[in-house]
Write a protein that holds these residues in place. Structure first.
Motif, mmCIF file in Angstrom:
data_model
loop_
_atom_site.group_PDB
_atom_site.id
_atom_site.type_symbol
_atom_site.label_atom_id
_atom_site.label_comp_id
_atom_site.label_asym_id
_atom_site.label_seq_id
_atom_site.Cartn_x
_atom_site.Cartn_y
_atom_site.Cartn_z
ATOM 1 N N ILE A 26 0.850 -1.192 0.000
ATOM 2 C CA ILE A 26 0.000 0.000 0.000
ATOM 3 C C ILE A 26 0.889 1.246 0.000
ATOM 4 C CG2 ILE A 26 -1.858 1.222 1.183
ATOM 5 C CD1 ILE A 26 -2.492 -1.463 2.590
ATOM 6 N N PRO A 27 0.937 2.012 -1.109
ATOM 7 C CA PRO A 27 1.769 3.221 -1.161
ATOM 8 C C PRO A 27 1.467 4.168 -0.010
ATOM 9 C CG PRO A 27 0.907 2.695 -3.340
ATOM 10 C CD PRO A 27 0.205 1.775 -2.370
ATOM 11 N N ASN A 28 2.505 4.857 0.440
ATOM 12 C CA ASN A 28 2.401 5.850 1.516
ATOM 13 C C ASN A 28 2.081 5.253 2.886
ATOM 14 O OD1 ASN A 28 0.818 7.412 -1.052
ATOM 15 N ND2 ASN A 28 2.589 8.437 -0.176
ATOM 16 N N LYS A 29 1.927 3.937 2.951
ATOM 17 C CA LYS A 29 1.526 3.362 4.239
ATOM 18 C C LYS A 29 2.372 2.163 4.647
ATOM 19 C CE LYS A 29 -2.426 1.637 6.861
ATOM 20 N NZ LYS A 29 -3.881 1.306 6.864
ATOM 21 N N GLY A 30 2.281 1.044 3.912
ATOM 22 C CA GLY A 30 3.003 -0.153 4.321
ATOM 23 C C GLY A 30 2.518 -1.385 3.587
ATOM 24 N N ILE A 84 11.629 6.611 13.803
ATOM 25 C CA ILE A 84 10.406 6.214 13.100
ATOM 26 C C ILE A 84 10.749 5.586 11.755
ATOM 27 C CG2 ILE A 84 8.321 7.130 11.982
ATOM 28 C CD1 ILE A 84 8.243 9.237 14.227
ATOM 29 N N VAL A 85 10.021 4.557 11.383
ATOM 30 C CA VAL A 85 10.218 3.883 10.093
ATOM 31 C C VAL A 85 9.790 4.826 8.968
ATOM 32 C CG1 VAL A 85 9.517 1.949 8.623
ATOM 33 C CG2 VAL A 85 9.873 1.595 11.085
ATOM 34 N N ARG A 86 10.723 5.058 8.006
ATOM 35 C CA ARG A 86 10.463 6.000 6.917
ATOM 36 C C ARG A 86 10.167 5.306 5.597
ATOM 37 N NH1 ARG A 86 8.957 10.389 9.587
ATOM 38 N NH2 ARG A 86 10.402 10.800 11.309
ATOM 39 N N SER A 87 10.627 4.078 5.419
ATOM 40 C CA SER A 87 10.293 3.329 4.204
ATOM 41 C C SER A 87 10.417 1.839 4.480
ATOM 42 C CB SER A 87 11.201 3.727 3.038
ATOM 43 O OG SER A 87 12.502 3.193 3.200
ATOM 44 N N ILE A 88 9.745 1.037 3.652
ATOM 45 C CA ILE A 88 9.817 -0.422 3.733
ATOM 46 C C ILE A 88 10.112 -0.933 2.330
ATOM 47 C CG2 ILE A 88 8.611 -2.548 4.310
ATOM 48 C CD1 ILE A 88 6.716 -0.885 6.085
ATOM 49 N N SER A 89 11.172 -1.745 2.208
ATOM 50 C CA SER A 89 11.524 -2.340 0.915
ATOM 51 C C SER A 89 11.273 -3.840 0.963
ATOM 52 C CB SER A 89 12.995 -2.076 0.581
ATOM 53 O OG SER A 89 13.240 -0.697 0.456
ATOM 54 N N ASN A 160 7.292 4.281 0.294
ATOM 55 C CA ASN A 160 7.728 5.483 1.006
ATOM 56 C C ASN A 160 6.544 6.412 1.189
ATOM 57 O OD1 ASN A 160 7.604 6.941 -1.621
ATOM 58 N ND2 ASN A 160 9.363 5.625 -2.075
ATOM 59 N N ASN A 161 6.805 7.620 1.596
ATOM 60 C CA ASN A 161 5.683 8.513 1.890
ATOM 61 C C ASN A 161 6.015 9.943 1.512
ATOM 62 O OD1 ASN A 161 3.193 9.369 2.791
ATOM 63 N ND2 ASN A 161 3.843 9.618 4.905
ATOM 64 N N ASP A 162 6.442 10.126 0.246
ATOM 65 C CA ASP A 162 6.695 11.488 -0.175
ATOM 66 C C ASP A 162 6.723 11.599 -1.680
ATOM 67 O OD1 ASP A 162 7.274 14.208 0.734
ATOM 68 O OD2 ASP A 162 9.160 13.949 -0.308
ATOM 69 N N SER A 169 9.744 11.166 4.068
ATOM 70 C CA SER A 169 9.230 12.372 4.710
ATOM 71 C C SER A 169 9.881 12.544 6.081
ATOM 72 C CB SER A 169 7.715 12.265 4.870
ATOM 73 O OG SER A 169 7.402 11.434 5.967
ATOM 74 N N ARG A 170 9.608 13.683 6.695
ATOM 75 C CA ARG A 170 10.133 13.963 8.037
ATOM 76 C C ARG A 170 8.984 14.191 9.022
ATOM 77 N NH1 ARG A 170 15.644 15.189 7.787
ATOM 78 N NH2 ARG A 170 15.651 16.592 9.560
ATOM 79 N N THR A 171 7.866 13.515 8.757
ATOM 80 C CA THR A 171 6.740 13.587 9.672
ATOM 81 C C THR A 171 7.151 13.073 11.050
ATOM 82 O OG1 THR A 171 5.211 13.197 7.845
ATOM 83 C CG2 THR A 171 4.373 12.833 10.077
ATOM 84 N N ASN A 172 6.816 13.827 12.088
ATOM 85 C CA ASN A 172 7.144 13.460 13.476
ATOM 86 C C ASN A 172 8.655 13.345 13.722
ATOM 87 O OD1 ASN A 172 4.356 13.213 14.080
ATOM 88 N ND2 ASN A 172 4.350 11.125 13.256
ATOM 89 N N PHE A 173 9.450 14.009 12.855
ATOM 90 C CA PHE A 173 10.905 13.960 13.021
ATOM 91 C C PHE A 173 11.342 14.880 14.171
ATOM 92 C CE2 PHE A 173 15.097 15.764 12.311
ATOM 93 C CZ PHE A 173 15.870 14.650 12.051
ATOM 94 N N GLU A 174 12.263 14.386 14.987
ATOM 95 C CA GLU A 174 12.853 15.176 16.065
ATOM 96 C C GLU A 174 14.356 14.908 16.067
ATOM 97 O OE1 GLU A 174 12.538 15.809 20.928
ATOM 98 O OE2 GLU A 174 11.269 14.330 19.917
ATOM 99 N N PHE A 175 15.134 15.936 15.783
ATOM 100 C CA PHE A 175 16.577 15.750 15.671
ATOM 101 C C PHE A 175 17.178 15.362 17.017
ATOM 102 C CE2 PHE A 175 20.944 17.547 15.786
ATOM 103 C CZ PHE A 175 21.508 16.696 14.846
#
Length: 403
Positions: A26-30, A84-89, A160-162, A169-175
């Motif tokens: 499912i694109p953008n999700k998993g 956070i998981v950013r992509s699944i291959s 992925n999600n972008d 993407s950097r959704t919910n990203f915290e450096f």
């Protein structure tokens, strides 16, 4: 055998192609039926589900957790505090299909183009890939041949999600700045040490050199190292850690510290400053650029503009102070300023000429610019040649910088 171990074995078996299960991507999700969701689930959730038998690949921009036995790879941003998981291959032996019918290891790149009414791929040396909204399709290519074969089967699909480029993407990203602070604090501790020695500093550089290509790698670049006057050696070092930049300026005498300053370039803040030789207390050791017209705008560097202002005000006294400086760039600007005033028959004391004659023969390297190129070194004696000085004066006069 624990319940968790049994659960991991069952999950592994479920994803084994021997069981014939084909999973919908499912694109953008998993992946349909799997609870790991892009931009929401954490890598700890993945490890809880699939265990610790993964291959870890850490690079400066991405970190991959690859489960080879089931053909799943989960990617995180190494600088994300939340991990956070950013992509699944997915790759073989995993079995997968998309909702619009692209089947892993069966469909070709041509099928992808036909399905999306799209043509073209991004390429690397060994791969070609087509990216759609939230999903990317990969084929292998001959590294020694031009182009790629559109009949090649899709060997990897990444969710992925972008947008259109497959960038996570950097959704919910915290450096996570803790590793940066740790490295910086280790360096500062060495620089502040009462028993400072260059061996400890060299050991620190050597240790960090090994991790330079890894996330949070510290990169050290010596901008220049030069002999200046009175047996002093100056080294200017640029330090980079995850986009942060620091400048370390060190003066030593026979391998003994005379002066150092560490500056945070972003905040323009001095983090450490030591003056071990009292005679250097009032010396300006800031690193200036020597030049006439620098950068895209073609303007004189800041210190050069100050020199031109002193010339226009006939301030020979201040220029004479510059002339006496241990800072090579300042001293050279002082020489040029006074030399210009002498041309207009302004009297200056004989001992100033003595200092000027010393500089005129100096082999010290200046930190210069040549147009848009900065950091080029050039000897003071070459810069102060009569022909070069005439050209400098003419350029400033014609451009209006000198009255």
């Amino acid at each position: 055998m624990t319940f968790r171990t049994i659960n991991i074995i069952l999950l592994t078996l479920c994803f084994n192609p021997l069981f014939g299960q084909t999973n919908v991507l499912i694109p953008n999700k998993g992946i349909e039926g799997i609870s790991i969701v892009i931009d929401s689930s954490k890598i700890s959730d993945v490890i809880e589900m699939y265990g610790t038998e993964y291959t870890l690949s850490e690079k400066t921009l991405i970190t991959n957790y690859r489960y080879n036995k089931i053909g799943l790879t989960f990617q995180i941003d190494p600088y994300d505090k939340n991990q956070i998981v950013r992509s699944i291959s997915v790759e073989s032996p995993f079995k997968a299909t998309t909702e619009n019918g692209i089947v892993l290891n069966e469909s070709t790149m041509k099928d992808v183009w036909n399905t999306y009414n799209d043509k073209g791929c991004f390429t690397s040396k060994t791969y070609a890939w087509n990216t759609q909204n939230g999903i990317s399709y990969y084929i292998k290519k001959d590294p020694n041949a031009k182009g790629y074969d559109t009949e090649e089967k899709i060997f990897k699909i990444e969710i992925n999600n972008d947008g259109d480029f497959g960038i996570s993407s950097r959704t919910n990203f915290e450096f996570n700045d803790e590793p940066v602070k740790e490295k910086l604090n280790s360096l500062i501790a060495i620089l502040k040490s009462d028993s400072f020695n260059f061996q400890k500093l060299d050991s620190f550089w050597s240790k960090e050199k090994i991790t330079e290509e890894e996330p949070y790698g510290l990169e050290k670049k010596t901008v220049f190292r030069r002999k200046i006057e009175y047996g002093l050696t100056q080294e200017n070092i640029e330090i980079r850690i995850v986009g942060s930049s620091y400048d370390l300026n060190i003066i030593e005498n026979n391998n003994k510290l005379a002066y150092l300053e560490l500056i945070d370039n972003e905040e323009q803040k001095t983090l450490v400053k030591r003056i071990e030789n009292p005679r250097l207390e009032n010396t300006d050791f800031n690193v200036y650029t020597f030049g006439t017209f620098c950068g895209i705008a073609g303007t004189p560097p800041i210190k050069c503009q100050e020199m031109l202002d002193l010339i226009n005000r006939n301030d020979s006294s201040e220029l004479a102070k510059w002339l006496q400086s241990l800072n090579p760039e300042i001293a050279t600007y002082g020489y040029i300023g006074l030399q210009y005033l002498v041309q207009y028959e302004i009297d200056i004391p004989e001992f100033w000429f003595t200092r000027m004659r010393i500089l005129n023969k100096s082999e010290t390297q200046l930190n210069t610019c040549q147009g848009c190129i900065f950091g080029v070194t050039e000897r003071i004696s070459d810069v102060l040649k009569e022909k070069n000085l005439k050209q400098i004066y003419r350029s400033f006069k014609e451009s209006g910088w000198l009255k």
